[in-house]
Write a protein that holds these residues in place. Structure first.
Motif, short mmCIF file in Angstrom:
data_model
loop_
_atom_site.label_atom_id
_atom_site.label_comp_id
_atom_site.label_asym_id
_atom_site.label_seq_id
_atom_site.Cartn_x
_atom_site.Cartn_y
_atom_site.Cartn_z
N SER A 21 14.54 58.23 36.37
CA SER A 21 15.70 57.62 35.73
C SER A 21 15.28 56.71 34.59
CB SER A 21 16.50 56.84 36.77
OG SER A 21 17.60 56.18 36.17
N ASP A 22 14.23 55.91 34.82
CA ASP A 22 13.73 55.03 33.76
C ASP A 22 13.25 55.83 32.56
OD1 ASP A 22 14.25 52.65 35.05
OD2 ASP A 22 12.25 52.46 35.91
N ASP A 23 12.52 56.92 32.81
CA ASP A 23 12.02 57.76 31.72
C ASP A 23 13.19 58.32 30.91
OD1 ASP A 23 9.46 57.29 32.54
OD2 ASP A 23 9.22 59.20 33.59
N ARG A 24 14.25 58.74 31.62
CA ARG A 24 15.41 59.30 30.93
C ARG A 24 16.09 58.23 30.07
NH1 ARG A 24 17.88 60.63 35.00
NH2 ARG A 24 19.54 59.08 35.15
N ILE A 25 16.26 57.05 30.63
CA ILE A 25 16.91 55.96 29.90
C ILE A 25 16.10 55.57 28.67
CG2 ILE A 25 17.54 53.51 30.02
CD1 ILE A 25 18.17 54.02 33.03
N LEU A 26 14.80 55.38 28.85
CA LEU A 26 13.96 54.96 27.73
C LEU A 26 13.84 56.06 26.67
CD1 LEU A 26 11.11 53.03 29.59
CD2 LEU A 26 13.23 52.14 28.59
N GLY A 27 13.83 57.31 27.12
CA GLY A 27 13.81 58.43 26.17
C GLY A 27 15.04 58.45 25.30
N ILE A 28 16.18 58.15 25.88
CA ILE A 28 17.42 58.10 25.12
C ILE A 28 17.39 56.94 24.12
CG2 ILE A 28 19.89 57.51 25.35
CD1 ILE A 28 19.87 59.28 27.88
N VAL A 29 16.87 55.80 24.54
CA VAL A 29 16.76 54.66 23.63
C VAL A 29 15.86 55.00 22.45
CG1 VAL A 29 16.00 52.27 23.39
CG2 VAL A 29 17.22 52.98 25.45
N VAL A 30 14.74 55.66 22.70
CA VAL A 30 13.84 56.06 21.62
C VAL A 30 14.56 56.98 20.64
CG1 VAL A 30 11.79 57.44 21.06
CG2 VAL A 30 11.69 55.74 22.89
N ARG A 31 15.30 57.95 21.14
CA ARG A 31 16.04 58.86 20.26
C ARG A 31 17.08 58.11 19.45
NH1 ARG A 31 15.46 62.31 24.73
NH2 ARG A 31 17.57 61.89 25.52
N MET A 32 17.73 57.14 20.06
CA MET A 32 18.72 56.34 19.34
C MET A 32 18.05 55.52 18.24
SD MET A 32 21.19 55.07 22.48
CE MET A 32 22.36 54.21 21.40
N LEU A 33 16.90 54.94 18.53
CA LEU A 33 16.18 54.17 17.53
C LEU A 33 15.79 55.04 16.34
CD1 LEU A 33 13.82 52.03 19.81
CD2 LEU A 33 15.75 51.17 18.46
N GLU A 34 15.38 56.27 16.63
CA GLU A 34 14.93 57.18 15.57
C GLU A 34 16.08 57.76 14.76
OE1 GLU A 34 11.19 59.41 15.53
OE2 GLU A 34 11.59 59.69 17.67
N THR A 35 17.19 58.06 15.40
CA THR A 35 18.27 58.76 14.71
C THR A 35 19.44 57.86 14.30
OG1 THR A 35 19.31 59.34 16.83
CG2 THR A 35 17.73 60.91 15.90
N ASP A 36 19.75 56.87 15.12
CA ASP A 36 20.93 56.04 14.86
C ASP A 36 20.58 54.64 14.37
OD1 ASP A 36 22.55 58.16 15.84
OD2 ASP A 36 22.19 57.49 17.89
#
Length: 218
Positions: A21-36
């Motif tokens: 769950s942590d990996d999924r959450i942090l992965g989403i945050v990384v994608r948001m930082l890169e794209t949004d």
């Protein structure tokens, strides 16, 4: 606690689910930082995208700064620091070559993911930003000291002061849109070259002076 089919879940199973769950959450945050971008990362939005309850997000990451810090640290460990290795400078390798190679290794992942450098710079100014600095020092300093083995300690101190200030200044200029991401490493290489060239010339000059001459006036 029981899992699917009524089978009991062990503590190992629960820890594995938590890490996943942590990996999924942090992965989403990384994608948001890169794209949004940095400002798009909000706990409620992360909970929505990760299909995790907001209460769970708050339990693991009490503040937005904590969440971004965790995501950045995970990304840096996987992409930036993983390739930094400790090794002694080869006999035929100059100090410039060793240090320039180290900085190229450090900055190459950021050149491929420039938005992560923007996020890093922003996070450095947050309440938890010192943790990013300390983590970087823990990885980079030992590798740099290996590259500088045998070099005068006074020169190492001067090199550290100049290059550290230059790095922070270049990161700020990049984040402000004043320079391109690809301008950073060449600027660092030029500074390291001129500093090490001066050091080598000074060392060569001292070596060319006879011991008797060096003792005059001492």
């Amino acid at each position: 606690m029981t899992g699917k089919g009524g089978t009991a879940m062990s503590s190992t199973d629960r820890e594995g689910d938590s890490r996943s769950s942590d990996d999924r959450i942090l992965g989403i945050v990384v994608r948001m930082l890169e794209t949004d971008g940095y400002d798009a990362v909000q706990l409620r939005e992360v909970a929505k995208r990760s299909r995790t309850s907001l209460a769970t997000i708050y339990k693991r990451y009490p503040t937005r700064d904590d969440l971004i810090l965790a995501a950045l640290q995970a990304w840096l460990d996987e992409n930036r620091y993983a390739k930094v290795s400790r090794r002694e400078r080869a006999p035929d390798e100059t100090v410039y070559e060793a240090m320039a190679g180290l900085f190229r290794t450090i900055f190459e992942p950021w050149e491929r993911h420039p938005e992560m450098l923007v996020a890093y710079h922003r996070a450095r100014s947050s309440t938890t930003g010192s943790a990013l600095l300390h983590r970087g020092l823990d990885v980079v300093v030992p590798a740099a000291m290996d590259a500088l083995a045998g070099v005068d300690e006074r020169f190492i101190a001067d090199l550290d002061a100049v290059i550290s200030s230059l790095v922070y200044g270049l990161l700020g200029r990049f984040a402000a849109g004043e320079i391109a991401i690809t301008d950073i490493v060449p600027s660092l290489e030029r500074a390291i070259y001129w500093m090490t060239a001066g050091y080598d010339a000074s060392k060569s000059m001292n070596n060319s002076v006879s011991p008797r001459s060096r003792n005059v006036g001492s």
